[in-house]
Design an enzyme around this catalytic site. Structure first.
Site, PDB file in Angstrom:
ATOM      1  N   CYS A  75      -5.741  -9.375   3.334  1.00 26.40           N
ATOM      2  CA  CYS A  75      -6.761  -8.595   3.966  1.00 26.40           C
ATOM      3  C   CYS A  75      -7.857  -9.252   4.445  1.00 26.40           C
ATOM      4  CB  CYS A  75      -7.202  -7.333   2.719  1.00 26.40           C
ATOM      5  SG  CYS A  75      -5.866  -6.504   2.621  1.00 26.40           S
ATOM      6  N   THR A  79      -0.894  -4.234   9.609  1.00 25.23           N
ATOM      7  CA  THR A  79      -1.642  -4.471  10.847  1.00 25.23           C
ATOM      8  C   THR A  79      -2.242  -5.899  10.661  1.00 25.23           C
ATOM      9  OG1 THR A  79      -3.437  -3.801   9.417  1.00 25.23           O
ATOM     10  CG2 THR A  79      -2.763  -2.121  11.197  1.00 25.23           C
ATOM     11  N   GLY A  88      -8.560 -15.487   0.277  1.00 21.57           N
ATOM     12  CA  GLY A  88      -7.303 -15.524   1.219  1.00 21.57           C
ATOM     13  C   GLY A  88      -6.709 -14.354   1.188  1.00 21.57           C
ATOM     14  N   VAL A 143       0.688  -1.192  -0.127  1.00 21.07           N
ATOM     15  CA  VAL A 143       0.051   0.193   0.024  1.00 21.07           C
ATOM     16  C   VAL A 143       0.854   1.300  -0.052  1.00 21.07           C
ATOM     17  CG1 VAL A 143      -1.547   1.460   1.551  1.00 21.07           C
ATOM     18  CG2 VAL A 143      -2.101  -1.199   0.997  1.00 21.07           C
ATOM     19  N   ARG A 177      -6.660  -3.009  -4.954  1.00 27.40           N
ATOM     20  CA  ARG A 177      -6.456  -4.851  -4.983  1.00 27.40           C
ATOM     21  C   ARG A 177      -5.233  -4.948  -5.670  1.00 27.40           C
ATOM     22  NH1 ARG A 177     -10.431  -5.548  -9.611  1.00 27.40           N
ATOM     23  NH2 ARG A 177      -9.552  -3.580 -10.109  1.00 27.40           N
TER      24      ARG A 177
HETATM   25  N1  LIG Z   1      -1.808  -5.270   0.646  1.00 27.02           N
HETATM   26  C1  LIG Z   1      -3.166  -5.023   0.387  1.00 27.02           C
HETATM   27  O1  LIG Z   1      -3.770  -5.032  -0.815  1.00 27.02           O
HETATM   28  C2  LIG Z   1      -3.977  -3.839   1.185  1.00 27.02           C
HETATM   29  C3  LIG Z   1      -5.055  -3.073   0.697  1.00 27.02           C
HETATM   30  C4  LIG Z   1      -5.880  -2.311   1.412  1.00 27.02           C
HETATM   31  C5  LIG Z   1      -5.414  -1.986   2.743  1.00 27.02           C
HETATM   32  N2  LIG Z   1      -4.182  -2.868   3.080  1.00 27.02           N
HETATM   33  C6  LIG Z   1      -3.695  -2.254   4.576  1.00 27.02           C
HETATM   34  O2  LIG Z   1      -2.750  -1.295   4.497  1.00 27.02           O
HETATM   35  C7  LIG Z   1      -1.888  -1.837   5.447  1.00 27.02           C
HETATM   36  C8  LIG Z   1      -0.478  -1.979   4.875  1.00 27.02           C
HETATM   37  O3  LIG Z   1      -0.346  -3.103   4.209  1.00 27.02           O
HETATM   38  P1  LIG Z   1       0.479  -3.711   2.931  1.00 27.02           P
HETATM   39  O4  LIG Z   1       0.217  -5.146   2.494  1.00 27.02           O
HETATM   40  O5  LIG Z   1       1.248  -2.599   2.499  1.00 27.02           O
HETATM   41  O6  LIG Z   1       1.887  -4.013   4.226  1.00 27.02           O
HETATM   42  P2  LIG Z   1       3.360  -4.768   4.072  1.00 27.02           P
HETATM   43  O7  LIG Z   1       3.592  -5.766   5.108  1.00 27.02           O
HETATM   44  O8  LIG Z   1       3.631  -5.036   2.622  1.00 27.02           O
HETATM   45  O9  LIG Z   1       4.116  -3.353   4.282  1.00 27.02           O
HETATM   46  C9  LIG Z   1       4.286  -2.581   5.729  1.00 27.02           C
HETATM   47  C10 LIG Z   1       5.616  -2.218   5.463  1.00 27.02           C
HETATM   48  O10 LIG Z   1       5.715  -1.266   6.747  1.00 27.02           O
HETATM   49  C11 LIG Z   1       7.231  -1.198   7.221  1.00 27.02           C
HETATM   50  N3  LIG Z   1       7.158  -0.734   8.554  1.00 27.02           N
HETATM   51  C12 LIG Z   1       6.501  -1.487   9.786  1.00 27.02           C
HETATM   52  N4  LIG Z   1       6.723  -0.369  10.687  1.00 27.02           N
HETATM   53  C13 LIG Z   1       7.458   0.781  10.212  1.00 27.02           C
HETATM   54  C14 LIG Z   1       7.779   2.079  10.664  1.00 27.02           C
HETATM   55  N5  LIG Z   1       7.727   2.160  12.127  1.00 27.02           N
HETATM   56  N6  LIG Z   1       8.636   2.802  10.312  1.00 27.02           N
HETATM   57  C15 LIG Z   1       8.909   2.553   8.604  1.00 27.02           C
HETATM   58  N7  LIG Z   1       8.487   1.227   8.232  1.00 27.02           N
HETATM   59  C16 LIG Z   1       7.754   0.579   8.882  1.00 27.02           C
HETATM   60  C17 LIG Z   1       7.401  -2.562   6.982  1.00 27.02           C
HETATM   61  O11 LIG Z   1       8.985  -2.535   7.128  1.00 27.02           O
HETATM   62  C18 LIG Z   1       6.866  -2.940   5.624  1.00 27.02           C
HETATM   63  O12 LIG Z   1       7.798  -2.825   4.752  1.00 27.02           O
HETATM   64  C19 LIG Z   1      -2.441  -2.866   6.227  1.00 27.02           C
HETATM   65  O13 LIG Z   1      -3.178  -2.351   7.523  1.00 27.02           O
HETATM   66  C20 LIG Z   1      -3.291  -3.467   5.290  1.00 27.02           C
HETATM   67  O14 LIG Z   1      -4.492  -3.960   5.826  1.00 27.02           O
HETATM   68  C21 LIG Z   1      -3.653  -3.538   2.449  1.00 27.02           C
END
Ligand SMILES: NC(=O)c1ccc[n+]([C@@H]2O[C@H](COP(=O)([O-])OP(=O)(O)OC[C@H]3O[C@@H](n4cnc5c(N)ncnc54)[C@H](O)[C@@H]3O)[C@@H](O)[C@H]2O)c1
Length: 440
Positions: free
Chosen positions: A263, A86, A260, A11, A154
């Protein structure tokens, strides 16, 4: 506008790249030095179509930078997005907010001037209140506003979704914060993407309600598929028949191995926890979670049945391992439960995926990963289509059949018409379609 993004994952990176493409000045921050170092070399940490070009264009244009230094990254930023993970908290299914809270603390400690702090991570209702408390405590006297702006992109279509969203939800309590958000999204607003302003708590809940509803739709059609199998009806036609009703809509009505991904599973669970804590049980979502969990393993049993009397010692090739096509994300992929069920029954498993094998390897250590679908299928007693990648939509079924020990195709995505499969000499098993098509 100057924007900082904390967390450069699926994201954060997509949001940062798209915001910079709108013309904003963006710094993406991540704790993971390897990720930042790779991004600086132009290497994407995730597979997402078109992302490498988008990043390169904006880095070249001087609008997009990467750093591990949060303090430097947030200096001068008018908006700071929190896009950290999260995940489900180990043991109880609540959302683990430790990354969000520590990002809020680090932001507060680094803040020297007024800023809007935007939670883009999916977070339970009330998290914005806690982020606000942390930032006020760590940055006393510095004006700040905390906004919720959940993300609906997505994986696999993330850039398109970010740039052409169905809606942008902004939960802001103060007009000055709402104004900053309006400015950030102005390029999209001009494209007529509806910008929906709500209270902060409402915005937080919208995201969970949306995911829970979509998970419900998938689970509904999956149960209808089981009923179709029992009564000799065809779920493909049922989906079409109900999806053409505009009150229902055709999307998310494809029967398959269960939802799966990164999310739906964790968000549905977290929503149930919020409901439980607030004595407002969500019984429909409770059932959805139970039914979906059971389904993933049931798909393993379906494959085992297709193997005939004695599965032990047989070999199965799984094609498509990621939770959906066009991503390398393996989080909570149905393939993981299927592999487990097969291995528990003494079946040897091979796997192939166009992009997800690196992520899959540590998660399925006993699976032999092959670099083509045909290599995976050679000598196998069944081929199982788990994820509907484009490259798996036009397999040479005759070639497949000719190389297998037993010609069995279990199509968990209903990609191939049963007649075509039978004509290639394969015994067909699908999802929610009349029991078994006869082999040619
Ligand atoms: N992946 C999706 O399709 C999607 C879609 C909508 C919403 N979301 C939500 O967005 C959020 C992020 O999801 P994601 O899939 O991108 O996660 P991800 O695990 O791919 O990325 C999270 C990143 O945050 C970094 N991080 C954690 N703590 C940190 C800090 N204090 N300082 C700097 N960097 C830090 C981690 O190293 C990691 O690279 C989640 O809450 C998820 O539910 C995800």
């Amino acid at each position: 506008m100057q924007i900082a993004i904390i967390g450069t994952g699926y994201v954060g990176l997509v949001s940062g790249a798209c915001f910079s493409d709108f013309g904003h000045d963006v710094v993406c921050v991540d704790k993971d030095a390897g990720k930042i170092e790779a991004l600086e070399r132009g290497v994407m940490p995730i597979f997402e179509p078109g992302l490498d070009r988008l990043v390169a264009r904006n880095v070249e244009g001087g609008r997009l930078r990467f750093t591990t230094d949060l303090v430097a990254g947030v200096q001068g930023a008018e908006a700071i997005f929190i896009a950290v993970g999260t995940p489900s908290r180990r043991g109880d299914g609540h959302a683990d907010l430790s990354y969000v809270h520590s990002a809020a603390r680090e932001i507060g400690e680094a803040l020297t001037g007024p800023a809007v702090i935007v939670t883009k991570s999916t977070v339970p209702v009330g998290t914005g209140d806690e982020v606000e408390r942390i930032v006020r405590e760590t940055a006393p006297g510095v004006p700040s506003w905390v906004v919720s702006n959940p993300e609906f992109l997505r994986e696999g279509a993330a850039i398109e979704d970010f740039k052409h969203p169905d809606r942008i939800v902004v939960g802001a309590e103060e007009p000055e914060a709402a104004e900053v958000m309006r400015e950030i999204y102005r390029p999209l607003y001009l494209n007529k993407a509806p910008l929906l302003f709500t209270s902060r708590r409402t915005a937080e809940l919208i995201k969970y309600a949306a995911n829970a509803f979509l998970a419900t739709k998938i689970t509904f059609i999956n149960e209808i598929a089981d009923l179709c199998e029992a009564v000799g009806a065809d779920v493909q036609d049922v989906s079409r028949g109900i999806g053409l009703d505009r009150r229902i809509g055709a999307k998310f009505l494809h029967a398959g191995p269960g939802y799966g991904g990164s999310c739906f599973p964790k968000d549905a669970l977290a929503l149930l926890k919020t409901a439980e804590d607030n004595q407002a049980p969500l019984r429909i979502v409770e059932s959805v979670v139970k039914v979906n969990d059971a389904r993933k393993r049931a798909m393993g049993r379906k494959v085992i049945r297709a193997l005939g009397d004695e599965p032990r010692g047989k070999t199965v090739a799984l094609l498509g391992l990621t939770f959906k096509p066009n991503t390398d994300d393996m989080r909570d992929a149905p393939s993981l439960s299927i592999v487990q069920a097969l291995e528990d029954a003494g079946v040897q498993v091979r796997g192939y995926d166009p992009e997800g094998m690196e992520q899959a390897r540590p998660l399925m250590p006993n699976v032999e990963l092959c670099d083509s679908p045909y290599k995976a299928a050679a000598g196998a007693d069944a081929v199982v289509l788990v994820t509907e990648w484009d490259v798996l939509r036009a397999l040479d079924l005759k070639r497949l059949a000719g190389s297998m020990a037993a010609p069995v195709l279990v199509d968990l995505r209903n990609i191939y018409p049963p007649e075509e499969v039978a004509a290639a000499g394969l015994r067909w098993h699908g999802v929610g379609r009349p029991a078994e098509a006869p082999a040619a």
